[in-house]
Every structure is written in C-alpha cells, then in structure tokens.
Design a protein around this motif. Sequence first.
Motif, PDB file in Angstrom:
ATOM      1  N   ASN A   1      77.222  80.418 121.442  1.00 28.45           N
ATOM      2  CA  ASN A   1      78.664  79.692 121.597  1.00 28.45           C
ATOM      3  C   ASN A   1      78.654  78.196 120.897  1.00 28.45           C
ATOM      4  N   ASP A   2      77.646  77.521 121.077  1.00 24.53           N
ATOM      5  CA  ASP A   2      77.092  76.257 120.491  1.00 24.53           C
ATOM      6  C   ASP A   2      77.060  76.391 119.211  1.00 24.53           C
TER       7      ASP A   2
ATOM      8  N   GLU B   1      76.369  89.656 117.021  1.00 24.83           N
ATOM      9  CA  GLU B   1      76.582  88.065 116.698  1.00 24.83           C
ATOM     10  C   GLU B   1      75.935  87.098 117.511  1.00 24.83           C
ATOM     11  N   ALA B   2      75.888  87.176 118.556  1.00 21.80           N
ATOM     12  CA  ALA B   2      74.942  86.335 119.453  1.00 21.80           C
ATOM     13  C   ALA B   2      73.556  86.653 119.171  1.00 21.80           C
ATOM     14  N   GLU B   3      73.062  87.715 118.962  1.00 20.75           N
ATOM     15  CA  GLU B   3      71.747  88.061 118.737  1.00 20.75           C
ATOM     16  C   GLU B   3      71.352  87.331 117.551  1.00 20.75           C
ATOM     17  N   ARG B   4      72.183  87.254 116.452  1.00 17.95           N
ATOM     18  CA  ARG B   4      71.755  86.480 115.314  1.00 17.95           C
ATOM     19  C   ARG B   4      71.844  84.976 115.350  1.00 17.95           C
ATOM     20  N   LEU B   5      72.646  84.415 116.411  1.00 18.18           N
ATOM     21  CA  LEU B   5      72.717  83.041 116.693  1.00 18.18           C
ATOM     22  C   LEU B   5      71.894  82.679 117.300  1.00 18.18           C
TER      23      LEU B   5
ATOM     24  N   ILE C   1      64.839  82.860 127.650  1.00 18.57           N
ATOM     25  CA  ILE C   1      65.893  81.962 127.807  1.00 18.57           C
ATOM     26  C   ILE C   1      66.765  83.132 128.908  1.00 18.57           C
ATOM     27  N   PRO C   2      67.567  82.324 130.179  1.00 17.20           N
ATOM     28  CA  PRO C   2      68.169  83.120 130.924  1.00 17.20           C
ATOM     29  C   PRO C   2      69.486  83.420 130.259  1.00 17.20           C
ATOM     30  N   TYR C   3      70.033  84.597 130.373  1.00 16.69           N
ATOM     31  CA  TYR C   3      71.129  85.163 129.936  1.00 16.69           C
ATOM     32  C   TYR C   3      72.305  84.205 129.647  1.00 16.69           C
ATOM     33  N   GLU C   4      72.727  83.292 130.829  1.00 15.83           N
ATOM     34  CA  GLU C   4      73.813  82.605 130.843  1.00 15.83           C
ATOM     35  C   GLU C   4      73.653  81.212 129.896  1.00 15.83           C
TER      36      GLU C   4
ATOM     37  N   GLY D   1      84.738  76.549 115.107  1.00 15.19           N
ATOM     38  CA  GLY D   1      85.638  76.986 116.098  1.00 15.19           C
ATOM     39  C   GLY D   1      85.255  76.627 117.488  1.00 15.19           C
ATOM     40  N   SER D   2      85.915  77.089 118.350  1.00 12.31           N
ATOM     41  CA  SER D   2      85.843  76.888 119.867  1.00 12.31           C
ATOM     42  C   SER D   2      84.874  78.099 120.426  1.00 12.31           C
ATOM     43  N   ALA D   3      84.354  77.903 121.579  1.00 12.02           N
ATOM     44  CA  ALA D   3      83.630  78.830 122.232  1.00 12.02           C
ATOM     45  C   ALA D   3      84.444  80.253 122.117  1.00 12.02           C
ATOM     46  N   ARG D   4      83.809  81.328 121.818  1.00  8.32           N
ATOM     47  CA  ARG D   4      84.467  82.547 122.086  1.00  8.32           C
ATOM     48  C   ARG D   4      83.466  83.796 122.197  1.00  8.32           C
TER      49      ARG D   4
END
Lengths: 451, 451
Positions: free
Chosen positions: B299-300, B318-322, B289-292, B308-311
């Motif tokens: 975030n989703d 945290e993003a690695e886990r998600l 998956i591309p970075y962006e 919550g909203s995107a942050r």
Amino acid sequence: MRVLAKDIVKAVIDGQGTGEKADAEVEVSGWVHRIRDMGGITFVILRDRSGTLQLVLDEKPVDAGGRPLTLESVITVRGKPALNDKAPGGCELKVSSLQILSRALPDLPYQVNGDISRTGLEAILDNRSLSLRNPKIRAIFKIQATIIEAFSAHLRSLDFTEIKSSKLTAGSTEGGTELFEVEYFDRKVYLAQSPQLYKETMVAAGLERVFEVAPAYRAEKHDTPRHLNEYVSMDVEMGFIESELELIELEKGLLTHIFEEVARKNGPELEMWGAAVPSAEMVGKSPTIPYEEAVKIANDEAAKTKGGSARIFDINPEAERLVCAWSLREHGSDLVFVNEFPRRYRPFYTYPKDTADGAAVSTMSFDALFRGLEITTGGRRQHDYNALVETLPRFGLKAENMTGFLSVFKYGCPPHGGFAIGCERLTQKILGLANVKEASLFPRDRKRVEP
Amino acid sequence: MRVLAKDIVKAVIDGQGTGEKADAEVEVSGWVHRIRDMGGITFVILRDRSGTLQLVLDEKPVDAGGRPLTLESVITVRGKPALNDKAPGGCELKVSSLQILSRALPDLPYQVNGDISRTGLEAILDNRSLSLRNPKIRAIFKIQATIIEAFSAHLRSLDFTEIKSSKLTAGSTEGGTELFEVEYFDRKVYLAQSPQLYKETMVAAGLERVFEVAPAYRAEKHDTPRHLNEYVSMDVEMGFIESELELIELEKGLLTHIFEEVARKNGPELEMWGAAVPSAEMVGKSPTIPYEEAVKIANDEAAKTKGGSARIFDINPEAERLVCAWSLREHGSDLVFVNEFPRRYRPFYTYPKDTADGAAVSTMSFDALFRGLEITTGGRRQHDYNALVETLPRFGLKAENMTGFLSVFKYGCPPHGGFAIGCERLTQKILGLANVKEASLFPRDRKRVEP
C-alpha cells in the motif's frame, strides 16, 4: 540439533561421524519400531530414515496423559550413546529425556515391524504410510530413485536435453481405443499414452537428443502382474541415426550405467531382496535377435520344456520368458533385444526395414526383454513427410485428420528414433517382484484409484 | 562419423577438438539456416544442436530431382574445414559432397532465421518444431533443463529421495472447484492439483525428505500471462521441522544452487535474453516479511508511485510487483519471502502460527515472490490427527469424507512441511519473459490443447 541413527552408531563404533563428542548428549528423532519392557528398564528400537538405534529408558515411557508409548509413534529423545555388544549395531542410547511428537493410535492395521511377506499386496497398497516403513518395501523406491537419477545423468552426459511435455492431447496418433478421456473446459481431451510425437517434435526442432521421465496412461482393462494404467515412462529420442541398432547400443550403455549405479548406491537394498543387477559384461553379451528367429527360439524352448509341438505365434508373455531363458543359457545374459518386428505389429510411423520393393514386411523396431519381461519398445521412426502421407491410408488413417502430426515432418526432420523404458517394470525385474504394482508408490488399476 | 559444428570451429581455430586432423575431410549434419547464392559459389549456413557453420559450395545445391535446396532442409555434407576471417566463427567448410536427408517444403509459415521478436506468441506455440529452431527460443528450454537438474541434484545432496506419485486422484483435499475430471473406466477421477498428500504420505512413511518434478493441473478459467492449466511442479516435503522458516532457508539454498548452475552452464543462453540470475549474496539478502507487513508495504508503495490512498487488501499480482520493487530497493534483492498468511487464505491443513488461545488467525505458511511474481507456496502442515479432525468442520469439511487423508496422520507422522516451485514461472522470471506460456514447450490453456 538432530543426529541420524546411523551417525550415532558410526560415532560410537568408529569414534567419528556426528561432529559431537561420543560422551556428550545427542538428540535423535524417529519412529518407535519396537518396545521391550524388561520391568525396571525399557528397550525401544527407534527407526529413522537412516536406520535403527536401541534406546534404553529407566522409566516406562508414557505421554502427558499417562498413556503408554505406542508402536510407530514419532519421538525425539536426548541421551548419551554407549557401546553395547548385545544391542543391534553394537551401540545404544541411554535416554535422559523423551518427547512424543506424534502419538500413533494403538490399532495398527498390521504389524509394521514384522515379516512383510505375510502382508498381502492389497494391504500394502492400501496403507502406504505404514507399508513403506518396512525397510524392504522402502528399498524398492530407493532403487527406483537411483534408476531415474542414473537414467537422466547418463543421457545428459551424451548431450541429451531433458524436456517436459504435455500429458493432455487432443487425439491419439495410435488410434483411440485405449485412451482416458478428460473433461477439458467445454471439450474432451485425452491423457497421453506416450510423449512420442512431442519427442519427435523436439528432434525436428533442433534439440536432436531429448529425454523425459513422466507419467503415461493406458486405459487397458486387463489386470495382470505386468500392467499399470498409469506408469512412469523413461523416454529417449535422438536424431541422425540410421537404424534401430544405434538405439539398442544406446540402451545397452544406459542400462549398464543404471545397473552400475544401483549396485554402487543400493547394495543394502539389493541384499534385502536377495537381488543382483547384471554386470556390464553381461549387458555387453546381450544378443539382438530378429523377430522371426525369436519366435522360432520360443517355440523350440517351449517344445523342450513342455514336450509339445510349436504353438507360439508372436512374442507374447510366455515367449518373453522363454527367449530370456534361452539367452541366459546360450549367451550368459537374460537381457535380449528382439528387432525387425513385422509391420502389422508396429504403429504406422515405424520405419520400414526394406523399402526396395515398396512393400516392406519388417521394420527398424525393437523390444528389450529383461528377465522374462518386455521393458522397452522402440525403433527408428519415419521422418519423411511424403512417405508418411503415403503410409497413412494403409493403416486406415487419413492425412486430413493428421495435419498436426504431419506438420512436424514438413520442414526438415532428421532421420531419428527412440525408445521408452518402463520404470516400474525395470524396478520390478531388478528386484524380482512378483507384481509390477509393487514397484509403483500409488498404482492405478481398474479398481484402485486410492490412496 | 558425424562431427558437431562447434567442434569443427574449435578444431580449426584451436587446432584441437574433433579428434581428426584439421586438413582431413569431416562430416557434418544439420539444418539449412541460410543460403546465399553468389553466382559461382553458394554459401550455406548449417545449424546443428551445437551451433552454426558456414559451408562453401562450388555448385548450386539441388536434390535428386533437380529442385533447389530449401531453407530448413536437413543435410549431411563432407568437406575440408578452413580458416576464413569473414565467415561466422572464423572458419568454414569447403564442401565436396552434399546429401539431403529431409527436404523442407518451401512454404515455411514464418522466417526461422529472422528476428523472433517479430513472431507472435500464438505462431510460436502453433509451430513448435519451427520456433524452437531459433536459438533464442531454444535457450528457454536449455535453461529449464538446467533448473530441473539443479533442483534435483541439490535435494539429493541433502538426502531427499525422488518420488513419482499418481496424477489421478479420487478426490481433492482442497475442494473440487478447480479440478479436471477424468473418465476412469466406470467412474470419475480427477487430475491432481498437487502431490501434496502423496508427499506427506512419504514423510509419514519414513522417507522423511522427498521431492518430485511432475505435471500438476488447475482447471482455472482465467487466461493471464501468469497462469497455465498444466504446469511442471517442483515439489519438496520434509519431516522434523518446527516452522516455515526452515523451509524458507531450504528454498534459499535451493534457488542459490539453481541460479549458480544456470550461470555456470547457460551463459550464452542468458546473454541472448540480456538476462542475469541473482547472485548467492543477493539470495542471502532476501527478506522474510509477515503477510500483514507485506500488505502495508504494498500500500505504501502504491501510494508513492500512484499518489493514491491505500487500497490493496491482499497479496494480489500488483502487490507482488510492489513488494519485490520495495525489496530490491531496500534490501538489494527482488526475491522476497512473505510468511504468516492469515488462516482464511490457506488450506485447512496449514499449521496455525499460534495455538495459545485456540483461535489462531495466522499460519506457518509462506510464499516466495521473485521479480514481481509468486513462484512458490509452502508451509508447515498440521501433522496431528486430532487437531486435523477438529479443524475440518471449521473449513466446511467432514471427517467421514476424509478418511483416506486422515489415515496418513493416524499412526505417527512427524512435524513436517514443504513447498512447490512453479518451474515455468521460475524460468519466465529468470529470462524476463512476458508470458509464462513462453516457458512451456506445449502449454495448455482454455483454448489451446494442440500441438
């Protein structure tokens, strides 16, 4: 789809190997080893990791800006392979298209495709990305890779477990005179001289048999052809042994396997250096000589060759050469094991040879000498907690400063021992290199910390 | 002649394996795992590197001084093996003689034969010679040894050459903020953060494909369950690639082989931890998956799970886990490759993704995330000398300070790239360990430099 030079040669000569038809176009990539402008056509020798291939070009090769192709540029070409008795390897590639992937600047610091023996050691080490392009220099490290692989494979086959221990230690078990100091956050630590205590910890921890291939550090100031300040230590430790003789047997088996693998995989590399590895039979004939006898042999040999009187008092570099020469003549092997070193020459943890009178002068230790150079130091270690506590003061050490070390032996540690083979020294002696630095990709000495 | 516990069990149960008759006396050696005094007879569980065996003694075992046998002492016994349904493994040894090789002091700092989950991490690390006696702890390092072996074997099969580069460097290619300083004779050098430039030198030198397994150092101050200040870096570099996608394919093949070997050799060790390795099929399904897009997915996912909203603004822990959780759900694999990292997050030598407008914002780089943790960083590197010289000022670097680095690219360097796998992180995630330090024999952090 890129094809290797050796596979094209093979395909054309044998009619097999590339998986493509011999008359189809193929793509090869590599370095421009040699350029010969014959007026109408240009011959280029292309070099890749597998070997070389002659390219034939109808036009003078230039880059997009019209500059002529330079030696050592990296190119990709397409073309048809063809037989040619006059080409090196018996075939060549008639090039239909050429792409320059990386243009080499024309000011090469020395001639890559020439005789490397004309290039000094400092220039070789200063320009690793160039000097290793010479097949003879690269051969050193192809053999070194085989040594490391064979070392590991043989030990795994004997149920040894590979470990990776820390190279940062809070102190030294052998005294702190030859340690490099590291600024570690708000304190000082040291680069490990050897994984000795970590190997012993693993034996005590129940792994019983362990090995490690990793860097080791000696802050020794001398600059000799046999010393490196950073070297690759191939370490072994095993439990449930009775004496150093079992370790010598293990090392003989290990070296036999290493030599056999080098002979099997690196025939061309050995040939470039006019080198040969000892046969299994030769390793089997290697004698084991007690230290005192080895000193006597060295003196006898010195007297013979130089006509002087005895003057060698320990196994110094000259004695290493003399004992190996003697062994080759008398036993047909210049691999020699010297055991029973005096206590004064060995660290405090070396197991004493004779504890009957409580004052052993000899130890269950050994060195391996190969072609005139010490390549291994090893021995049985003291595993008994109380014996270690008693020994420390005799070596000027205090038990209260050694609690970490001593804790390894407090809760059941089997009799054990081990050794280390200097990877660069073994490489050096297999090929007959004059200086051990030649066997290190990026050697470190008192003056050299780059590249 | 010593026999291993598992071979006795095998000989008695299967009637084969020791090479000795089942009714003959055999000799076993190991640690006293458990003692059960039943009045007339004593049961001792002996533990060696292969497993455990029940010993039956008619007399209460004592040492020469009459002191009772202690737990974790190292003993050698002789006796006859016999079937016993009630014994662990279905057989036992009726002991005729017992010798204590090393008496353990009775003040064990914690119970070796108990449930290791009751022992805190600090106690485990403080007492490596004891904690590794627990089969579950030892299992971590049996698997780690397989990882290193499989990594090396797979790369050798693809014509990669193993190298050993220096861990002492005169400077850093990535800025000097996270380097440990070494007092090197009369100057300062630094512990290498990575063998990056050495690997690139070897590619340029014509080895084309190299790997190294060696320590790497980061002087980072944070103490988290994912950081080590000294770790084992499993490094790969290869020439003649076009983009990071070829590296991702290489890593997929590499991980597949590592997982297969761990499954084949370490079944019992995986079982102790209730762990399983991903199948080849699962690795094959891993998305890139591309970075962006990965940031958007994170975030989703965060919005979904926390409402919550995107942050999330970058691929943080945290993003690695998600992203891994998303991938497992959507693609059936929690191995994910994130590529095309923005230039600002990657070192200057990272190859730009798009040079058409001369101001690429993206790069030919990638991370591998496995079970919620980044285990690899890699990418294609800039191989063009002029492009590197032009890039340096944009990263606040000066060409005149980088002559050693730049010289590698001056005389023909093929397009190339590589990556590194953190050995301890991979081990950690295979077994589901809470802290990466559990996967290091002798971890180093800001406070810990011993044992």
